[in-house]
Design a protein around this motif. Structure first.
Motif, short mmCIF file in Angstrom:
data_model
loop_
_atom_site.label_atom_id
_atom_site.label_comp_id
_atom_site.label_asym_id
_atom_site.label_seq_id
_atom_site.Cartn_x
_atom_site.Cartn_y
_atom_site.Cartn_z
N GLN A 99 -4.35 -26.12 0.54
CA GLN A 99 -5.84 -26.05 0.67
C GLN A 99 -5.82 -26.06 2.67
O GLN A 99 -5.47 -25.04 2.95
CB GLN A 99 -6.68 -27.41 0.41
N VAL A 100 -5.79 -27.21 3.10
CA VAL A 100 -5.75 -26.94 4.59
C VAL A 100 -4.34 -26.63 5.04
O VAL A 100 -3.94 -25.91 5.75
CB VAL A 100 -6.31 -28.48 5.33
N ALA A 101 -3.44 -27.41 4.43
CA ALA A 101 -1.87 -27.05 4.58
C ALA A 101 -1.89 -25.57 3.81
O ALA A 101 -2.41 -25.41 2.75
CB ALA A 101 -1.15 -27.99 4.18
N LYS A 102 -1.02 -24.66 4.30
CA LYS A 102 -0.78 -23.43 3.65
C LYS A 102 0.23 -23.37 2.82
O LYS A 102 0.30 -22.58 1.80
CB LYS A 102 -0.56 -22.07 4.66
N GLY A 103 1.06 -24.47 2.49
CA GLY A 103 2.03 -24.60 1.57
C GLY A 103 3.03 -25.93 1.64
O GLY A 103 2.65 -26.65 2.45
N TYR A 104 3.65 -25.95 0.73
CA TYR A 104 4.79 -27.21 0.75
C TYR A 104 5.82 -27.00 -0.02
O TYR A 104 5.89 -25.92 -0.79
CB TYR A 104 3.94 -28.32 0.09
N ALA A 105 7.03 -27.80 0.41
CA ALA A 105 8.23 -27.80 -0.42
C ALA A 105 8.63 -29.02 -0.68
O ALA A 105 8.43 -30.09 0.09
CB ALA A 105 9.25 -26.76 0.38
N ILE A 106 9.15 -29.31 -1.68
CA ILE A 106 9.85 -30.61 -2.17
C ILE A 106 11.29 -30.52 -2.05
O ILE A 106 11.74 -29.83 -2.75
CB ILE A 106 9.17 -31.08 -3.19
N SER A 107 11.97 -31.45 -1.48
CA SER A 107 13.47 -31.31 -1.60
C SER A 107 13.86 -31.41 -2.82
O SER A 107 13.52 -31.75 -3.77
CB SER A 107 13.95 -32.49 -0.54
N ALA A 108 15.15 -30.96 -3.11
CA ALA A 108 15.86 -30.97 -4.39
C ALA A 108 15.90 -32.42 -4.92
O ALA A 108 16.00 -32.71 -6.09
CB ALA A 108 17.33 -30.31 -4.33
N ASP A 109 16.18 -33.21 -4.10
CA ASP A 109 16.36 -34.73 -4.57
C ASP A 109 14.87 -35.30 -4.75
O ASP A 109 14.94 -36.42 -5.21
CB ASP A 109 17.25 -35.57 -3.74
N GLY A 110 13.72 -34.88 -4.56
CA GLY A 110 12.64 -35.30 -4.70
C GLY A 110 12.15 -36.35 -3.80
O GLY A 110 10.94 -36.96 -3.70
N LYS A 111 12.99 -36.64 -2.84
CA LYS A 111 12.45 -37.58 -1.68
C LYS A 111 11.84 -37.27 -0.44
O LYS A 111 10.93 -37.95 0.17
CB LYS A 111 13.92 -38.39 -1.04
N THR A 112 11.71 -35.71 -0.25
CA THR A 112 11.17 -35.25 0.81
C THR A 112 10.14 -34.23 0.43
O THR A 112 10.60 -33.09 0.12
CB THR A 112 12.04 -34.73 1.93
N THR A 113 8.83 -34.30 0.90
CA THR A 113 7.89 -33.31 0.67
C THR A 113 7.52 -32.74 2.34
O THR A 113 7.19 -33.56 3.27
CB THR A 113 6.67 -33.72 0.10
N THR A 114 7.64 -31.39 2.25
CA THR A 114 7.35 -30.72 3.61
C THR A 114 6.11 -30.09 3.42
O THR A 114 6.00 -29.23 2.69
CB THR A 114 8.60 -29.77 4.15
N LEU A 115 5.30 -30.23 4.48
CA LEU A 115 3.86 -29.69 4.42
C LEU A 115 4.04 -28.53 5.62
O LEU A 115 4.50 -28.67 6.75
CB LEU A 115 2.66 -30.42 4.82
#
Length: 136
Positions: A99-115
């Protein structure tokens, strides 16, 4: 069940479809004229969140009427008070969507979300919107 099909405005992600010119909100025109606020073109970032209206573009002014189901309808009030979210849900409520962020990624281990924030995102007064605003 649903009364009809789900209807939501669409976020336009193709830069070729983004508007090239902008209209100033009448209530902000005086502030721009007085030099208290940059012109609308200078307040819009390089990667704006552009929404295709559901039916038509609205008009400035008027009366906003909403119905509330009662004291337990807290989410209705939250929708009025809440600002835009960095991420939200798709139309069906089944997947996280930008939405306001244009995208996101979740690390392979599921511990980090990058906006991924939109390039040149600004607050309504023209001040930059950055990761510091989210972390604060």
């Amino acid at each position: 069940g649903l009364i009809g099909p789900l209807e939501n405005p669409t976020i336009i992600t193709d830069p070729a479809q983004w508007p090239k010119t902008f209209q100033e909100a009448p209530e902000l025109a005086e502030q721009v004229k007085a030099g208290k606020l940059p012109p609308v073109a200078d307040r819009v970032g390089a990667e704006p969140m552009v929404i295709q209206p559901l039916r038509s573009v609205g008009a400035y002014g008027g009366i906003w009427r909403r119905g509330c189901l009662g004291p337990a309808d807290g989410e209705n009030g939250n929708r009025i008070r809440a600002g835009d979210k960095l991420l939200f849900w798709n139309d069906a409520g089944t997947e996280v969507a930008p939405q306001v962020a244009k995208g996101y990624a979740i690390s392979a281990d599921g511990k980090t979300t990058t906006l991924f924030l939109r390039k040149g995102m600004k607050w309504s007064d023209g001040a930059p919107f950055t990761a510091d605003d989210v972390l604060a």
